[in-house]
Design a protein around this motif. Structure first.
Motif, mmCIF file in Angstrom:
data_model
loop_
_atom_site.group_PDB
_atom_site.id
_atom_site.type_symbol
_atom_site.label_atom_id
_atom_site.label_comp_id
_atom_site.label_asym_id
_atom_site.label_seq_id
_atom_site.Cartn_x
_atom_site.Cartn_y
_atom_site.Cartn_z
ATOM 1 N N ALA A 21 27.013 4.621 -23.043
ATOM 2 C CA ALA A 21 26.766 5.728 -23.965
ATOM 3 C C ALA A 21 25.469 6.417 -23.549
ATOM 4 N N PRO A 22 25.335 7.701 -23.852
ATOM 5 C CA PRO A 22 24.101 8.403 -23.488
ATOM 6 C C PRO A 22 22.943 8.039 -24.417
ATOM 7 N N LEU A 23 21.743 8.153 -23.885
ATOM 8 C CA LEU A 23 20.521 8.051 -24.675
ATOM 9 C C LEU A 23 19.917 9.438 -24.793
ATOM 10 N N THR A 24 19.214 9.678 -25.881
ATOM 11 C CA THR A 24 18.514 10.947 -26.029
ATOM 12 C C THR A 24 17.020 10.667 -26.138
ATOM 13 N N ALA A 25 16.223 11.676 -25.861
ATOM 14 C CA ALA A 25 14.772 11.531 -25.947
ATOM 15 C C ALA A 25 14.398 11.027 -27.336
ATOM 16 N N GLY A 26 13.569 10.020 -27.385
ATOM 17 C CA GLY A 26 13.122 9.479 -28.662
ATOM 18 C C GLY A 26 13.925 8.288 -29.154
ATOM 19 N N ASP A 27 15.066 7.975 -28.517
ATOM 20 C CA ASP A 27 15.831 6.794 -28.925
ATOM 21 C C ASP A 27 15.003 5.538 -28.690
ATOM 22 N N ALA A 28 14.905 4.710 -29.704
ATOM 23 C CA ALA A 28 14.256 3.411 -29.547
ATOM 24 C C ALA A 28 15.280 2.442 -28.969
ATOM 25 N N VAL A 29 14.871 1.652 -27.982
ATOM 26 C CA VAL A 29 15.785 0.718 -27.333
ATOM 27 C C VAL A 29 15.179 -0.675 -27.269
ATOM 28 N N ARG A 30 16.048 -1.647 -27.093
ATOM 29 C CA ARG A 30 15.646 -3.024 -26.843
ATOM 30 C C ARG A 30 16.210 -3.399 -25.470
ATOM 31 N N VAL A 31 15.390 -4.021 -24.631
ATOM 32 C CA VAL A 31 15.811 -4.408 -23.285
ATOM 33 C C VAL A 31 15.922 -5.924 -23.232
ATOM 34 N N GLU A 32 17.057 -6.405 -22.748
ATOM 35 C CA GLU A 32 17.283 -7.843 -22.601
ATOM 36 C C GLU A 32 17.510 -8.150 -21.122
ATOM 37 N N LEU A 33 16.815 -9.151 -20.606
ATOM 38 C CA LEU A 33 16.950 -9.555 -19.213
ATOM 39 C C LEU A 33 17.155 -11.058 -19.161
ATOM 40 N N THR A 34 18.209 -11.485 -18.485
ATOM 41 C CA THR A 34 18.471 -12.906 -18.276
ATOM 42 C C THR A 34 18.726 -13.137 -16.796
ATOM 43 N N SER A 35 18.525 -14.359 -16.379
ATOM 44 C CA SER A 35 18.788 -14.697 -14.977
ATOM 45 C C SER A 35 19.880 -15.745 -14.902
ATOM 46 N N GLY A 36 20.624 -15.685 -13.813
ATOM 47 C CA GLY A 36 21.669 -16.671 -13.576
ATOM 48 C C GLY A 36 21.117 -17.849 -12.793
ATOM 49 N N GLU A 37 21.989 -18.779 -12.473
ATOM 50 C CA GLU A 37 21.556 -19.972 -11.757
ATOM 51 C C GLU A 37 21.207 -19.655 -10.301
ATOM 52 N N LEU A 38 20.398 -20.531 -9.704
ATOM 53 C CA LEU A 38 20.064 -20.427 -8.289
ATOM 54 C C LEU A 38 21.170 -21.081 -7.484
ATOM 55 N N LEU A 39 21.623 -20.396 -6.446
ATOM 56 C CA LEU A 39 22.668 -20.924 -5.583
ATOM 57 C C LEU A 39 22.150 -21.010 -4.158
ATOM 58 N N ALA A 40 22.543 -22.056 -3.450
ATOM 59 C CA ALA A 40 22.118 -22.232 -2.062
ATOM 60 C C ALA A 40 22.750 -21.169 -1.171
ATOM 61 N N HIS A 41 21.994 -20.735 -0.169
ATOM 62 C CA HIS A 41 22.439 -19.755 0.822
ATOM 63 C C HIS A 41 21.831 -20.162 2.156
ATOM 64 N N ASP A 42 22.496 -19.851 3.252
ATOM 65 C CA ASP A 42 21.990 -20.212 4.581
ATOM 66 C C ASP A 42 20.563 -19.739 4.818
ATOM 67 N N VAL A 74 13.453 -19.963 1.006
ATOM 68 C CA VAL A 74 13.359 -20.984 -0.037
ATOM 69 C C VAL A 74 14.513 -21.959 0.152
ATOM 70 N N LYS A 75 14.224 -23.228 0.052
ATOM 71 C CA LYS A 75 15.286 -24.231 0.216
ATOM 72 C C LYS A 75 15.635 -24.872 -1.085
#
Length: 75
Positions: A21-42, A74-75
């Motif tokens: 949905a669009p936001l307009t100037a002055g809209d108050a927002v809440r930001v949520e940030l989560t992280s997923g699990e760490l996975l091994a890579h070469d 990182v190992k």
């Protein structure tokens, strides 16, 4: 890209963004940030960040993003 002299860095390997949905100037927002699990890579570890932007007045998710990053050395 990585910064010279930094021993570890995170490189984006995928990114998805959805605007619900669009936001307009002055809209108050809440930001949520989560992280997923760490996975091994070469070359290090892979992890995912999930971001949501919600309109404060009604809680509607107006924007979301998922980014997968490779943390080098990182190992």
């Amino acid at each position: 890209h990585c910064v010279t002299g930094v021993q570890t860095c995170a490189l984006p390997i995928s990114n998805a963004i959805t605007q619900h949905a669009p936001l307009t100037a002055g809209d108050a927002v809440r930001v949520e940030l989560t992280s997923g699990e760490l996975l091994a890579h070469d070359k290090g570890q892979v992890f995912t960040l999930h971001l949501r932007v919600l309109r404060e007045v009604d809680g509607q998710c107006v924007w979301q993003a998922t980014q997968t990053l490779l943390r080098l050395g990182v190992k």
